[in-house]
Write a protein that holds these residues in place. Structure first.
Motif, PDB file in Angstrom:
ATOM      1  N   GLN A 150       0.658  -1.349  -0.064  1.00 48.64           N
ATOM      2  CA  GLN A 150       0.117   0.081  -0.062  1.00 48.64           C
ATOM      3  C   GLN A 150       0.831   1.256  -0.055  1.00 48.64           C
ATOM      4  N   ARG A 151       1.823   1.263   0.735  1.00 45.93           N
ATOM      5  CA  ARG A 151       2.878   2.421   0.608  1.00 45.93           C
ATOM      6  C   ARG A 151       3.516   2.664  -0.388  1.00 45.93           C
ATOM      7  N   SER A 152       4.043   1.650  -1.155  1.00 49.31           N
ATOM      8  CA  SER A 152       4.558   1.884  -2.498  1.00 49.31           C
ATOM      9  C   SER A 152       3.846   2.283  -3.599  1.00 49.31           C
ATOM     10  N   GLN A 153       2.437   1.727  -3.333  1.00 53.13           N
ATOM     11  CA  GLN A 153       1.559   2.044  -4.496  1.00 53.13           C
ATOM     12  C   GLN A 153       1.240   3.561  -4.053  1.00 53.13           C
ATOM     13  N   ALA A 154       0.960   4.054  -2.885  1.00 56.25           N
ATOM     14  CA  ALA A 154       0.791   5.394  -2.481  1.00 56.25           C
ATOM     15  C   ALA A 154       1.732   6.554  -3.140  1.00 56.25           C
ATOM     16  N   LYS A 155       3.007   5.974  -2.967  1.00 59.91           N
ATOM     17  CA  LYS A 155       4.001   6.605  -3.422  1.00 59.91           C
ATOM     18  C   LYS A 155       4.181   6.878  -4.817  1.00 59.91           C
ATOM     19  N   ALA A 156       3.853   5.747  -5.563  1.00 60.76           N
ATOM     20  CA  ALA A 156       3.807   5.576  -7.098  1.00 60.76           C
ATOM     21  C   ALA A 156       2.562   6.565  -7.782  1.00 60.76           C
ATOM     22  N   ASP A 157       1.523   6.530  -6.830  1.00 63.21           N
ATOM     23  CA  ASP A 157       0.257   7.103  -7.245  1.00 63.21           C
ATOM     24  C   ASP A 157       0.434   8.724  -7.056  1.00 63.21           C
ATOM     25  N   ARG A 158       1.186   9.124  -5.866  1.00 63.85           N
ATOM     26  CA  ARG A 158       1.715  10.531  -5.629  1.00 63.85           C
ATOM     27  C   ARG A 158       2.590  11.121  -6.844  1.00 63.85           C
ATOM     28  N   ARG A 159       3.445  10.138  -7.340  1.00 69.32           N
ATOM     29  CA  ARG A 159       4.598  10.677  -8.234  1.00 69.32           C
ATOM     30  C   ARG A 159       3.497  10.972  -9.684  1.00 69.32           C
ATOM     31  N   ALA A 160       2.644   9.792  -9.957  1.00 67.53           N
ATOM     32  CA  ALA A 160       2.134  10.284 -11.277  1.00 67.53           C
ATOM     33  C   ALA A 160       1.143  11.322 -11.185  1.00 67.53           C
ATOM     34  N   ALA A 161       0.571  11.716  -9.824  1.00 66.23           N
ATOM     35  CA  ALA A 161      -0.187  13.008  -9.839  1.00 66.23           C
ATOM     36  C   ALA A 161       0.604  14.147 -10.111  1.00 66.23           C
ATOM     37  N   LEU A 162       1.961  14.275  -9.519  1.00 65.79           N
ATOM     38  CA  LEU A 162       2.850  15.273  -9.604  1.00 65.79           C
ATOM     39  C   LEU A 162       3.031  15.582 -10.958  1.00 65.79           C
ATOM     40  N   LEU A 163       3.234  14.690 -11.826  1.00 61.19           N
ATOM     41  CA  LEU A 163       3.603  14.660 -13.275  1.00 61.19           C
ATOM     42  C   LEU A 163       2.603  15.208 -13.950  1.00 61.19           C
ATOM     43  N   ASP A 164       1.190  14.658 -13.594  1.00 64.82           N
ATOM     44  CA  ASP A 164       0.056  15.349 -14.330  1.00 64.82           C
ATOM     45  C   ASP A 164      -0.344  16.539 -13.927  1.00 64.82           C
ATOM     46  N   ALA A 165       0.254  16.963 -12.888  1.00 63.05           N
ATOM     47  CA  ALA A 165      -0.034  18.433 -12.289  1.00 63.05           C
ATOM     48  C   ALA A 165       0.882  19.257 -13.371  1.00 63.05           C
ATOM     49  N   ALA A 166       2.071  18.726 -13.253  1.00 59.87           N
ATOM     50  CA  ALA A 166       3.170  19.383 -13.840  1.00 59.87           C
ATOM     51  C   ALA A 166       2.740  19.565 -15.370  1.00 59.87           C
ATOM     52  N   ALA A 167       2.255  18.611 -16.000  1.00 60.12           N
ATOM     53  CA  ALA A 167       1.836  18.880 -17.505  1.00 60.12           C
ATOM     54  C   ALA A 167       0.976  20.013 -17.671  1.00 60.12           C
ATOM     55  N   GLY A 168      -0.063  20.099 -16.910  1.00 62.43           N
ATOM     56  CA  GLY A 168      -0.894  21.453 -16.865  1.00 62.43           C
ATOM     57  C   GLY A 168      -0.332  22.482 -16.490  1.00 62.43           C
ATOM     58  N   LEU A 169       0.418  22.513 -15.401  1.00 59.32           N
ATOM     59  CA  LEU A 169       0.834  23.982 -15.090  1.00 59.32           C
ATOM     60  C   LEU A 169       1.966  24.480 -16.083  1.00 59.32           C
ATOM     61  N   PHE A 170       2.644  23.355 -16.431  1.00 60.95           N
ATOM     62  CA  PHE A 170       4.047  23.973 -17.473  1.00 60.95           C
ATOM     63  C   PHE A 170       2.976  24.441 -18.769  1.00 60.95           C
ATOM     64  N   ALA A 171       2.269  23.861 -19.056  1.00 63.88           N
ATOM     65  CA  ALA A 171       1.420  24.037 -20.486  1.00 63.88           C
ATOM     66  C   ALA A 171       0.885  25.446 -20.262  1.00 63.88           C
ATOM     67  N   ASP A 172       0.157  25.702 -18.925  1.00 68.79           N
ATOM     68  CA  ASP A 172      -0.534  27.075 -18.634  1.00 68.79           C
ATOM     69  C   ASP A 172       0.497  28.382 -18.460  1.00 68.79           C
ATOM     70  N   ARG A 173       1.673  28.174 -17.660  1.00 72.54           N
ATOM     71  CA  ARG A 173       2.572  29.088 -17.382  1.00 72.54           C
ATOM     72  C   ARG A 173       3.862  29.063 -18.167  1.00 72.54           C
ATOM     73  N   GLY A 174       4.276  27.925 -18.524  1.00 69.44           N
ATOM     74  CA  GLY A 174       5.461  27.675 -18.902  1.00 69.44           C
ATOM     75  C   GLY A 174       6.490  27.327 -17.652  1.00 69.44           C
ATOM     76  N   TYR A 175       7.537  26.496 -18.274  1.00 68.26           N
ATOM     77  CA  TYR A 175       8.443  25.911 -17.162  1.00 68.26           C
ATOM     78  C   TYR A 175       8.768  26.961 -16.060  1.00 68.26           C
ATOM     79  N   ASN A 176       9.437  28.108 -16.541  1.00 64.57           N
ATOM     80  CA  ASN A 176       9.782  29.115 -15.836  1.00 64.57           C
ATOM     81  C   ASN A 176       8.653  29.580 -14.892  1.00 64.57           C
ATOM     82  N   GLY A 177       7.550  29.387 -15.129  1.00 68.74           N
ATOM     83  CA  GLY A 177       6.542  30.303 -14.453  1.00 68.74           C
ATOM     84  C   GLY A 177       6.038  29.522 -13.351  1.00 68.74           C
ATOM     85  N   VAL A 178       6.601  28.216 -13.234  1.00 74.22           N
ATOM     86  CA  VAL A 178       6.086  27.155 -12.113  1.00 74.22           C
ATOM     87  C   VAL A 178       6.971  27.103 -11.022  1.00 74.22           C
TER      88      VAL A 178
END
Length: 204
Positions: A12-40
């Protein structure tokens, strides 16, 4: 406690870590797309998934590492998925149609990542840029091989031009599916893209 509670089964712990990592990547895609890498900031990334900025470092060494994981990861996924499509297809025409459908799925499902790739690739360290380009070349070679099997009379340079032009067509979806403040439904876009891609690749 280990990361596996049975052979091949994450805890459960390793799955939660993998899920959080995936969530961060998904959030990064949206934020970088909206603001640019340097704006995040790292804090922005953490806030987007409900953690503190420093907690992001449990998953990624830096903001550049987030960008690298996003862009290298998507290039790996395209190559792996395209390879599977080619191997599972019985003939060149079927393989080409399946590759088109596969890439349209990607473009419709990951428009933010396409925008980040187009704008922020140069923000990666040179080693990661080279890896992204190496994977992309192999993906182009895969398509070129399939198209060449279908049309052996075409010169290698023309095969590559057709493939690259088709990627440009399909990858335009983050922009072409938006009309003013409206968004064209994927169900309407998909058949149009697939027909146009097939025509671009196979026209005489």
């Amino acid at each position: 406690m280990t990361d596996l509670d049975a052979p091949g089964r994450p805890t459960q712990r390793s799955q939660a870590k993998a899920d959080r990592r995936a969530a961060l990547l998904d959030a990064a895609a949206g934020l970088f797309a909206d603001r640019g890498y340097n704006g995040v900031s790292i804090e922005d990334l953490g806030s987007a998934v409900g953690v503190s900025g420093p907690a992001v470092y449990r998953h990624f060494a830096s903001k550049q590492a987030v960008l690298a994981a996003l862009l290298v990861g998507v290039s790996e996924s395209l190559l792996d998925g395209g390879t599977t499509v080619e191997q599972d297809s019985g003939d060149p025409a079927g393989a080409l149609r399946a590759l088109i459908a596969f890439h349209v799925d990607f473009a419709l499902g990951a428009p933010d990542t396409i925008r980040v790739q187009d704008r922020d690739l140069e923000a990666l360290p040179e080693e990661d840029q080279r890896e992204v380009r190496r994977l992309q070349r192999r993906y182009v070679e895969l398509w070129t091989r399939v198209l060449g099997a279908l049309h052996p009379s075409l010169a290698p340079d023309e095969l590559r031009v057709r493939v690259q032009a088709t990627f440009g067509l399909i990858n335009s979806t983050p922009h072409s599916t938006r009309v003013g403040s409206s968004h064209v439904a994927d169900a309407e876009v998909r058949p149009v893209l697939e027909r146009m891609a097939w025509a671009a690749l196979t026209s005489r």
